[in-house]
Design an enzyme around this catalytic site. Sequence first.
Site, PDB file in Angstrom:
ATOM      1  N   THR A  14     -22.300  23.308  51.805  1.00  0.00           N
ATOM      2  CA  THR A  14     -21.916  23.068  53.311  1.00  0.00           C
ATOM      3  C   THR A  14     -23.387  23.446  54.091  1.00  0.00           C
ATOM      4  O   THR A  14     -24.129  24.055  53.500  1.00  0.00           O
ATOM      5  CB  THR A  14     -20.975  24.113  53.892  1.00  0.00           C
ATOM      6  OG1 THR A  14     -21.581  25.406  53.331  1.00  0.00           O
ATOM      7  CG2 THR A  14     -19.706  24.144  53.187  1.00  0.00           C
ATOM      8  N   TYR A  17     -21.210   4.731  67.142  1.00  0.00           N
ATOM      9  CA  TYR A  17     -20.806   4.406  65.536  1.00  0.00           C
ATOM     10  C   TYR A  17     -21.712   3.752  64.700  1.00  0.00           C
ATOM     11  O   TYR A  17     -22.288   2.796  65.057  1.00  0.00           O
ATOM     12  CB  TYR A  17     -19.509   3.417  65.902  1.00  0.00           C
ATOM     13  CG  TYR A  17     -17.987   4.107  65.665  1.00  0.00           C
ATOM     14  CD1 TYR A  17     -17.854   4.209  64.441  1.00  0.00           C
ATOM     15  CD2 TYR A  17     -17.275   4.046  66.615  1.00  0.00           C
ATOM     16  CE1 TYR A  17     -16.392   4.711  63.828  1.00  0.00           C
ATOM     17  CE2 TYR A  17     -16.056   4.606  66.321  1.00  0.00           C
ATOM     18  CZ  TYR A  17     -15.678   4.922  64.945  1.00  0.00           C
ATOM     19  OH  TYR A  17     -14.580   5.429  64.633  1.00  0.00           O
ATOM     20  N   ARG A  44     -22.108  22.818  61.358  1.00  0.00           N
ATOM     21  CA  ARG A  44     -20.955  22.855  60.474  1.00  0.00           C
ATOM     22  C   ARG A  44     -20.731  21.384  59.860  1.00  0.00           C
ATOM     23  O   ARG A  44     -20.704  20.194  60.584  1.00  0.00           O
ATOM     24  CB  ARG A  44     -19.809  22.961  61.317  1.00  0.00           C
ATOM     25  CG  ARG A  44     -18.296  23.265  60.545  1.00  0.00           C
ATOM     26  CD  ARG A  44     -17.185  24.026  61.562  1.00  0.00           C
ATOM     27  NE  ARG A  44     -17.619  25.377  61.728  1.00  0.00           N
ATOM     28  CZ  ARG A  44     -17.740  26.219  60.878  1.00  0.00           C
ATOM     29  NH1 ARG A  44     -16.817  25.958  59.528  1.00  0.00           N
ATOM     30  NH2 ARG A  44     -18.174  27.332  60.973  1.00  0.00           N
ATOM     31  N   GLU A  87     -20.757   3.265  61.102  1.00  0.00           N
ATOM     32  CA  GLU A  87     -20.435   3.171  59.648  1.00  0.00           C
ATOM     33  C   GLU A  87     -21.276   2.427  58.917  1.00  0.00           C
ATOM     34  O   GLU A  87     -22.075   1.443  59.309  1.00  0.00           O
ATOM     35  CB  GLU A  87     -18.927   2.438  59.918  1.00  0.00           C
ATOM     36  CG  GLU A  87     -17.856   3.139  60.441  1.00  0.00           C
ATOM     37  CD  GLU A  87     -16.573   2.225  60.510  1.00  0.00           C
ATOM     38  OE1 GLU A  87     -16.736   0.907  60.897  1.00  0.00           O
ATOM     39  OE2 GLU A  87     -15.357   2.970  60.470  1.00  0.00           O
ATOM     40  N   ASP A  98     -21.522  23.457  43.131  1.00  0.00           N
ATOM     41  CA  ASP A  98     -20.946  23.619  44.397  1.00  0.00           C
ATOM     42  C   ASP A  98     -21.585  24.607  44.904  1.00  0.00           C
ATOM     43  O   ASP A  98     -21.209  25.823  44.725  1.00  0.00           O
ATOM     44  CB  ASP A  98     -19.490  23.548  44.451  1.00  0.00           C
ATOM     45  CG  ASP A  98     -19.008  23.772  46.020  1.00  0.00           C
ATOM     46  OD1 ASP A  98     -19.865  24.047  46.785  1.00  0.00           O
ATOM     47  OD2 ASP A  98     -17.616  23.894  46.215  1.00  0.00           O
ATOM     48  N   LYS A 151     -23.186  27.559  56.167  1.00  0.00           N
ATOM     49  CA  LYS A 151     -23.191  29.010  55.659  1.00  0.00           C
ATOM     50  C   LYS A 151     -24.554  29.606  55.566  1.00  0.00           C
ATOM     51  O   LYS A 151     -25.283  29.627  56.541  1.00  0.00           O
ATOM     52  CB  LYS A 151     -22.307  28.866  54.254  1.00  0.00           C
ATOM     53  CG  LYS A 151     -21.057  28.385  54.605  1.00  0.00           C
ATOM     54  CD  LYS A 151     -20.285  28.393  53.404  1.00  0.00           C
ATOM     55  CE  LYS A 151     -18.677  27.667  53.628  1.00  0.00           C
ATOM     56  NZ  LYS A 151     -18.122  27.473  52.448  1.00  0.00           N
TER      57      LYS A 151
HETATM   58  C1  LIG Z   1     -16.907  26.703  52.092  1.00  0.00           C
HETATM   59  C2  LIG Z   1     -16.888  26.219  50.799  1.00  0.00           C
HETATM   60  C3  LIG Z   1     -16.031  24.874  50.716  1.00  0.00           C
HETATM   61  C4  LIG Z   1     -15.732  23.977  51.902  1.00  0.00           C
HETATM   62  O1  LIG Z   1     -16.421  23.811  52.751  1.00  0.00           O
HETATM   63  P1  LIG Z   1     -15.824  23.422  54.380  1.00  0.00           P
HETATM   64  O2  LIG Z   1     -16.934  22.955  55.252  1.00  0.00           O
HETATM   65  O3  LIG Z   1     -14.990  24.465  54.802  1.00  0.00           O
HETATM   66  O4  LIG Z   1     -14.617  22.345  53.990  1.00  0.00           O
HETATM   67  C5  LIG Z   1     -16.557  24.233  49.261  1.00  0.00           C
HETATM   68  N1  LIG Z   1     -16.560  24.977  48.346  1.00  0.00           N
HETATM   69  C6  LIG Z   1     -16.916  26.176  48.336  1.00  0.00           C
HETATM   70  C7  LIG Z   1     -17.483  26.947  47.312  1.00  0.00           C
HETATM   71  C8  LIG Z   1     -17.052  26.878  49.533  1.00  0.00           C
HETATM   72  O5  LIG Z   1     -17.463  28.202  49.844  1.00  0.00           O
END
Ligand SMILES: *Cc1c(COP(=O)(O)O)cnc(C)c1O
Length: 422
Positions: free
Chosen positions: A223, A51, A232, A53, A197, A226
């Site tokens: 993320t 933990y 993840r 936090e 993003d 990807k």
């Molecule tokens: C995949 C994605 C997210 C969210 O990612 P998660 O890990 O699935 O919550 C946010 N914004 C964009 C543009 C994405 O492609």
Amino acid sequence: MPWPTQPDTEIFDMIDREVDRQNTGLQLIASENFTSPAVMDAVGSVLTNKYSEGYPTKRYYGGNQVVDQIEDLARQRVCELFGAEAANVQPHSGANANLGVYLALLEAGDTVLGLSLDHGGHLTHGSPVNISGRFYDFVSYGLTPSDERLDLDQLRDLARTHRPKMIVAGATAYPRIIDPAPIREICDEVGALFLFDAAHIAGLIAGSAHPNPVPYADVVTFTTHKTLRGPRGGCIVSRAEHAAAIDKAIFPGLQGGPLEHVVAGKAVAFREAATAEFGDYARQIVANAVALAGALGERGFRLVSGGTENHLMLIDLRTFDADLTGKDAQNALDDAGITLNKNTVPDDPRSPFVTSGLRIGTPAVTTQGMGETEMVTIAELITRVLRDVGDTAEIAAVRSEVAELCAGFPVYGNDAGRPTTP
Ligand SMILES: *Cc1c(COP(=O)(O)O)cnc(C)c1O
């Protein structure tokens, strides 16, 4: 107390079957990848027991001497990777990273501009079914009808009309480079914060295959699983002036204890992404996408925007077969061992559960070592299935050819990828 001696065969047999599925099929979901054994080792480590936090040197619990060093190194590596001033590596997901930024920098009811969902935007960019659309006043911008690129004129007009507190750029299904410079200009003109993003393209940015938004945006979220090919999870990098608010928003604002085993996995991935080999990988992802899109185009499929400049393409099935839906195409391809997802095309007349399109991505097959030659093979296999989605004999034939192709590109070597337990 010892742990149970009876192995959990139910779950571990299922994991075994998932290893087989990943090894014998083509993984063409644009948001998926194969993470490295080193990342998986970190994620499967004893760090899951701790933990933590709070943040390094400011924790609620003791015993965080090592964890502090791990999280500090993760932050330092990601700041170096993207040239950022500050980082928060704790978001459990990309969605949480975005929500954390909204919580840090917006008030409920504030106006925000985001790319519309049916033009490739993400649920967290203002969808009414997502908390972003419930708590904030999102206005959607879209693509030009002519060339299906981001409509910057529309974005500027909407910004002048609505005077948003924030403009969100980035997409989940958009096959073109997103140039951050003109969006920064629009933000400056109307006094909006700029959130980029980069969830899908973080790996392409790290590998210098796409422009880096960090010098332009106030905040960049992404993320780590990807194109970046890590565990993840989510991450936020920002200008130093926003760091304290973002840290407070992620914890205690939004999340509880961080997943430090995943943070360690992120740190491993950031180091991997900083290598010259990762740059080669990022460029090959794009080269493969261009080759696959070209080969599909030659076989009668229409590509949204006419092609791709990143890791994914959107196929409009209607030129190939007006009656074929994305849903039926996805299911038939799944039966043939080709995993991808149905996707709306811009102004799709069909519902998001049916759709007229497919989204296809090359990050995972590129990790496996496939190149342009294999992309042409994959285009032909897809075409054979979609010519008649009811032809079960042809689907079975394609399935065995897919398995044969994948056997030549083992991801983790023979039996690796299988857990050591039991
Ligand atoms: C995949 C994605 C997210 C969210 O990612 P998660 O890990 O699935 O919550 C946010 N914004 C964009 C543009 C994405 O492609």
